[in-house]
Design an enzyme around this catalytic site. Structure first.
Site, mmCIF file in Angstrom:
data_model
loop_
_atom_site.group_PDB
_atom_site.id
_atom_site.type_symbol
_atom_site.label_atom_id
_atom_site.label_comp_id
_atom_site.label_asym_id
_atom_site.label_seq_id
_atom_site.Cartn_x
_atom_site.Cartn_y
_atom_site.Cartn_z
ATOM 1 N N ASP A 132 0.849 -1.196 0.000
ATOM 2 C CA ASP A 132 0.000 0.000 0.000
ATOM 3 C C ASP A 132 0.886 1.247 0.000
ATOM 4 O OD1 ASP A 132 -2.987 0.979 0.660
ATOM 5 O OD2 ASP A 132 -1.562 2.217 1.773
ATOM 6 N N ASN A 140 -3.448 12.991 -3.929
ATOM 7 C CA ASN A 140 -4.647 13.352 -4.701
ATOM 8 C C ASN A 140 -5.248 14.671 -4.214
ATOM 9 O OD1 ASN A 140 -4.701 11.188 -6.495
ATOM 10 N ND2 ASN A 140 -5.820 9.872 -5.081
ATOM 11 N N HIS A 145 -5.967 14.334 -8.963
ATOM 12 C CA HIS A 145 -5.969 12.909 -9.329
ATOM 13 C C HIS A 145 -5.045 12.601 -10.506
ATOM 14 C CE1 HIS A 145 -9.116 11.536 -6.601
ATOM 15 N NE2 HIS A 145 -9.696 12.717 -6.790
ATOM 16 N N ASP A 149 -2.460 9.605 -10.560
ATOM 17 C CA ASP A 149 -2.360 8.604 -11.622
ATOM 18 C C ASP A 149 -0.920 8.461 -12.101
ATOM 19 O OD1 ASP A 149 -5.048 8.193 -11.445
ATOM 20 O OD2 ASP A 149 -5.575 9.342 -13.239
ATOM 21 N N GLU A 175 -4.748 2.494 -4.250
ATOM 22 C CA GLU A 175 -3.288 2.531 -4.163
ATOM 23 C C GLU A 175 -2.717 1.229 -3.637
ATOM 24 O OE1 GLU A 175 -4.843 4.398 -0.290
ATOM 25 O OE2 GLU A 175 -5.435 4.229 -2.399
#
Length: 256
Positions: A132, A140, A145, A149, A175
């Site tokens: 994680d 974000n 975002h 990405d 994630e």
């Protein structure tokens, strides 16, 4: 031959018109023979004309038939090309559908659906790793975002580069990434994961002239013979990941 015939006919015509032979006993026979010849000649000329016309019509029909055949052949070739193109398009479309159904659109990694299928069929020894990205929500929230990405894509590339050919990595959701390390125990798997975390820590993603640093937490569990991978092995890896987060993040923990 035509010249000799013309000369002969001219002599016959001269004899028939010559008054000196008007009472000759062969004049009538010669006149009948001449008339018969002229009639037969005209009939033969008509037959030759008919035959010539027939041959011309045959040639014209042959040309027309050949053109029709060539046009038909071209149409068939065109239809064949269209059909081949359509078949290729369908194959590519099916491949795209297959890719979309089994891989994550953003990172190109296998998705959860594909991993679920793989987990249900595993027979070899595997160690599962839940990885994680730490504080990913802040990326974000602060940078948008799109920046998130870009970070995920960079992480996926690092993971692919770090793992062996026999290993598998998937984007599990958000994630989270799931690693399947083949034929290794927990200690060796932890060493692989810690090297990967170091690579991720060294990774730098530039967003709006800002260098984003990344750390990751991981939980590991080894598949035990006879247990259910989804209900037990994966659950233990997830619990180990929660422990890594509770104890400060940027570390790996082995399931109890």
């Amino acid at each position: 031959m035509m010249r000799e015939e013309s000369e002969l006919l001219a002599r016959v015509e001269a004899l028939l018109s010559d008054a000196a032979y008007a009472e000759h006993p062969l004049k009538d026979a010669l006149a009948q023979l001449y008339a018969f010849h002229c009639t037969e000649k005209k009939r033969l000329e008509r037959l030759v004309t008919i035959a010539d016309n027939y041959q011309r019509y045959l040639r014209e029909d042959e040309i027309v038939a050949r053109r029709r055949y060539q046009n038909t052949l071209r149409r068939q070739e065109k239809l064949s090309r269209i059909s081949d193109g359509y078949q290729q398009l369908m194959r590519e479309h099916n491949q795209d559908l297959q890719q979309a159904s089994t891989h994550d659109a953003l990172t190109g990694l296998p998705n959860r659906r594909m991993i679920d299928e793989r987990l249900s069929k595993l027979t070899r020894r595997y160690t599962l790793v839940m990885l994680d990205i730490d504080h990913f929500k802040q990326i974000n929230d602060l940078y948008g975002h799109e920046a998130g990405d870009r970070v995920l894509v960079a992480i996926a590339q690092e993971i692919r580069a770090a793992l062996r050919d026999c290993d598998l990595c998937a984007r599990w959701g958000g994630e989270e990434f799931l690693l399947m390390l083949a034929n290794v125990g927990l200690d060796e798997a932890r060493a692989i994961v810690d090297r990967l975390r170091q690579r991720l820590s060294a990774l730098s993603v530039t967003v709006n002239q800002t260098q984003l640093s990344i750390t990751a937490s991981a939980g590991l569990s080894e598949f035990r013979e006879g247990e259910d991978l989804l209900d037990h092995t994966l659950q233990r890896a997830d619990q180990a990941l929660l422990e890594a987060k509770r104890t400060g993040r940027n570390r790996s923990c082995i399931a109890a």
